[in-house]
Design an enzyme around this catalytic site. Structure first.
Site, short mmCIF file in Angstrom:
data_model
loop_
_atom_site.label_atom_id
_atom_site.label_comp_id
_atom_site.label_asym_id
_atom_site.label_seq_id
_atom_site.Cartn_x
_atom_site.Cartn_y
_atom_site.Cartn_z
N ASP A 12 0.86 -1.19 0.00
CA ASP A 12 0.00 0.00 0.00
C ASP A 12 0.89 1.24 0.00
OD1 ASP A 12 -2.19 1.65 0.23
OD2 ASP A 12 -2.40 1.39 2.39
N TYR A 51 -1.54 10.33 -2.97
CA TYR A 51 -1.65 11.54 -3.81
C TYR A 51 -0.63 12.60 -3.36
CZ TYR A 51 -6.15 9.88 -5.72
OH TYR A 51 -7.14 9.17 -6.34
N ARG A 73 -0.21 15.09 9.15
CA ARG A 73 -0.94 14.31 10.16
C ARG A 73 -0.41 14.62 11.55
NH1 ARG A 73 -1.91 8.35 7.23
NH2 ARG A 73 -2.07 9.24 5.15
N ASP A 133 -3.74 2.57 -5.42
CA ASP A 133 -2.45 2.53 -4.72
C ASP A 133 -2.24 1.27 -3.90
OD1 ASP A 133 -4.09 2.98 -2.52
OD2 ASP A 133 -2.62 4.28 -1.54
N GLU A 134 -2.90 0.19 -4.28
CA GLU A 134 -2.76 -1.06 -3.53
C GLU A 134 -2.54 -2.23 -4.49
OE1 GLU A 134 -5.86 -1.84 -0.14
OE2 GLU A 134 -6.71 -0.75 -1.82
#
Ligand code: DCP
Length: 571
Positions: free
Chosen positions: A18, A23, A60, A120-121
């Site tokens: 992952d 993005y 984050r 994206d995985e």
């Protein structure tokens, strides 16, 4: 409905890979000045700064969350860089992210069977490669990156020791081999695409997927069989993809099941009795971490979609505006279909329309039935897609409005509809047989359909236009914004780039900072820009490594040996 597949008869080694804050990484590669800085990608809708759809790990740390609007995110993180998704024809254009995902898939597919699961995985079946490696002396093969793997339920023993212990079971030994392979290929992904990714390595898809997000970013986690029971004992059922919805609610309501481990108390017969033979067996297996799903050999997308949201005053309230947008969406979809046909010789066979629709009564959105998605055979050509999707839309709208007006006199109906989201999907994609033309080429007529399509103008009468008071959100396309909301040239997307080879990558980085000697060139991080939340989340081995290296020369070879190297400041 989940499918209970027979568990594999041979030991398998499966990875789920992952990409980290995907993005954001794509935008940071396009704009290297954003590397190491709090960055989030926002949707094209500029209402309250746009919705954050990807949040970098630096952001984050400041408390920025994906659920926030840009304005709220800036309030908690004033230095936040907001980059808007590219916009084409008033719609988000995701092609740069798709292409970036394809670059990663091209690298990953070198090590085994590769299934592209999302933008994206990726799932990888590396059983064969692991078996080949298993006869070798692992102590000489465990890279620095592999030795930083997390192992669920690992006893005191270090990771490298666990990989190389002579009394390892065949299962654990193969898992260690898989981890070595996945660590190496993640390094290759970084070297060739500049993206970091995280991975889970286990004996089946379910466990690999569960573990890939346990340690992020840029790390990998292994699930040995011995750790499965304790891992699942406390795992909320919602963490298993197929238990997030109705089935999960039923399990909780009917059996009081909250964690996957709670399912262990029920016999297979009981679960089959309550949920049917297939789902019952699947639940029984899931409780034990058994999953026979195969990694599909598929590096291309399963479907193509084109969609747009219409929040607030932008909601579509007439059939004419819906048709206008169906045409826009059909054009984008047809472009992607053409591309797939010319590049991969594949054709799609099913067209599906999805819409979100609200019912408004006296100017207020009320609870409405779901606007059902509808499908029909796909015919190529923008006009045909518009014609077919319009037909499907009208059928759904008819059902939607009928439900709303059921049991009411015409005079009582004061409600109206407004479409807030519309998307077209082309699926059932198959390789086009050589030398065979699609039958639609010979018959330009509309394929047979089932059900009665309602007449749109009649429906409009049943559901007259909504009142002007309706105001939800504003949806304006706008350019990228910076921390102060201005539009700097530096944020404008640079020209597209080609995948780099390792040597190209290093040359390109060097050219970014020509005044520096090549061996000291790395990401444009400065020591004070290091993301301490990333740092704190990294395994202790990497933290020590970083502490030892911050502001110091790279390793002797001048090349990165672990993904952690790429977080290092070069001042
Ligand atoms: N995405 C989106 N809208 C959402 C969720 C995600 O457009 N509501 C896009 C942006 C993400 C990408 O999909 O970058 C992948 O989503 P993930 O859930 O894998 O999240 P990220 O890759 O951003 O972060 P993480 O590192 O937590 O996986």
């Amino acid at each position: 409905m989940p499918l209970a597949r027979r568990p594999a008869s041979r030991i398998r080694v499966i990875a789920h890979v992952d990409l980290d804050c995907f993005y954001v990484q794509v935008e940071q590669r396009r704009q290297p000045q954003l590397r190491g800085k709090p960055t989030a990608v926002i949707q094209y809708n500029s209402w309250k700064g746009g919705a954050c759809i990807a949040v970098g790990y630096e952001a984050r740390k400041c408390g920025v969350k994906r659920s926030m609007r840009g304005d709220a995110a800036k309030a908690v993180c004033p230095d936040l860089n907001l980059v808007q998704v590219p916009v084409l024809h008033e719609k988000a254009d995701l092609s740069i992210y798709r292409d970036a995902g394809s670059e990663v898939v091209a690298v990953l597919s070198r090590v085994g069977k590769c299934e592209r699961a999302s933008i994206d995985e990726v799932y990888l079946d590396v059983t064969e490669a692991a078996e080949r490696l298993s006869s070798k002396d692992l102590s000489t093969l465990v890279s620095e990156e592999a030795s930083t793997s997390h192992i669920v339920g690992l006893p005191q023993l270090g990771t490298k020791e666990w990989f190389c212990r002579p009394d390892a079971s065949r299962e654990d030994h193969l898992l260690a081999c898989g981890a070595i392979i996945i660590a190496d290929i993640r390094l290759a992904v970084l070297a060739e695409t500049e993206f970091t990714c995280s991975a889970g390595v286990a004996h089946n898809k379910m466990l690999a997927k569960l573990s890939s997000g346990m340690h992020k970013p840029a790390q990998q986690t292994l699930v040995p069989s011995s750790a499965v029971e304790s891992l699942l004992a406390t795992l909320p059922i919602s963490k298993i993809g197929k238990l997030g919805g109705k089935l999960g609610q039923e399990l909780e309501g009917e059996l009081g099941v909250k964690t996957v481990g709670d399912l262990l108390q029920f016999s297979e017969l009981k679960l089959q009795d309550m949920y049917g033979p297939n789902t019952g067996t699947w639940l029984w297996n899931t409780a034990r971490g058994i999953n026979g799903d195969e990694v599909q050999d598929r590096t291309l997308p399963k479907s193509h979609s084109s969609g747009k949201t219409f929040p607030g005053p932008r909601a579509l309230k007439t059939l004419e505006t819906v048709v206008y947008w169906l045409k826009e969406l059909a054009e984008t979809l047809q472009l992607r279909l053409d591309e797939d046909l010319s590049q991969n010789n594949r054709t799609a066979h099913l067209l599906t329309i999805h819409a979100s629709c609200h019912i408004f009564q006296e100017g207020r959105a009320t609870e409405a039935p779901k606007f059902s998605s509808k499908s029909r055979p796909l015919r190529y050509g923008v006009d045909k897609i518009v014609e077919d999707s319009r037909y499907l839309f009208e059928r759904s709208l008819h059902e939607f409005c009928s439900h709303q007006s059921a049991g009411k006199e015409q005079s009582e109906i004061t409600s109206s509809w407004a479409v807030t989201g519309l998307s077209l999907t082309a699926s059932n994609i198959m390789a086009k047989p050589m030398g065979v033309n699609p039958i639609t080429q010979y018959f330009g007529t509309r394929p047979p359909v089932t059900g009665d399509a309602g007449n749109a103008s009649e429906q409009q009468q049943q559901c007259p236009s909504i009142s002007k008071e309706v105001r939800l959100e504003e949806d304006r396309a706008g350019p990228s914004v910076t921390t102060d909301g201005s539009i700097p040239e530096s944020i404008s997307p640079p020209p597209s780039r080609k995948p780099a080879k390792l040597t190209d990558l290093w040359q390109r980085k060097a050219s970014l900072q020509p005044e520096r000697k090549e061996e000291t060139v790395a990401w444009e991080y400065k020591q004070e820009e290091i993301d301490h939340s990333v740092f704190a989340e990294l395994p202790s081995e990497i933290q020590q490594e970083l502490q030892g290296r911050l502001g110091v020369q790279r390793n002797k070879r001048g090349k990165p040996t672990t993904i952690a190297d790429f977080f290092i400041s070069k001042t």
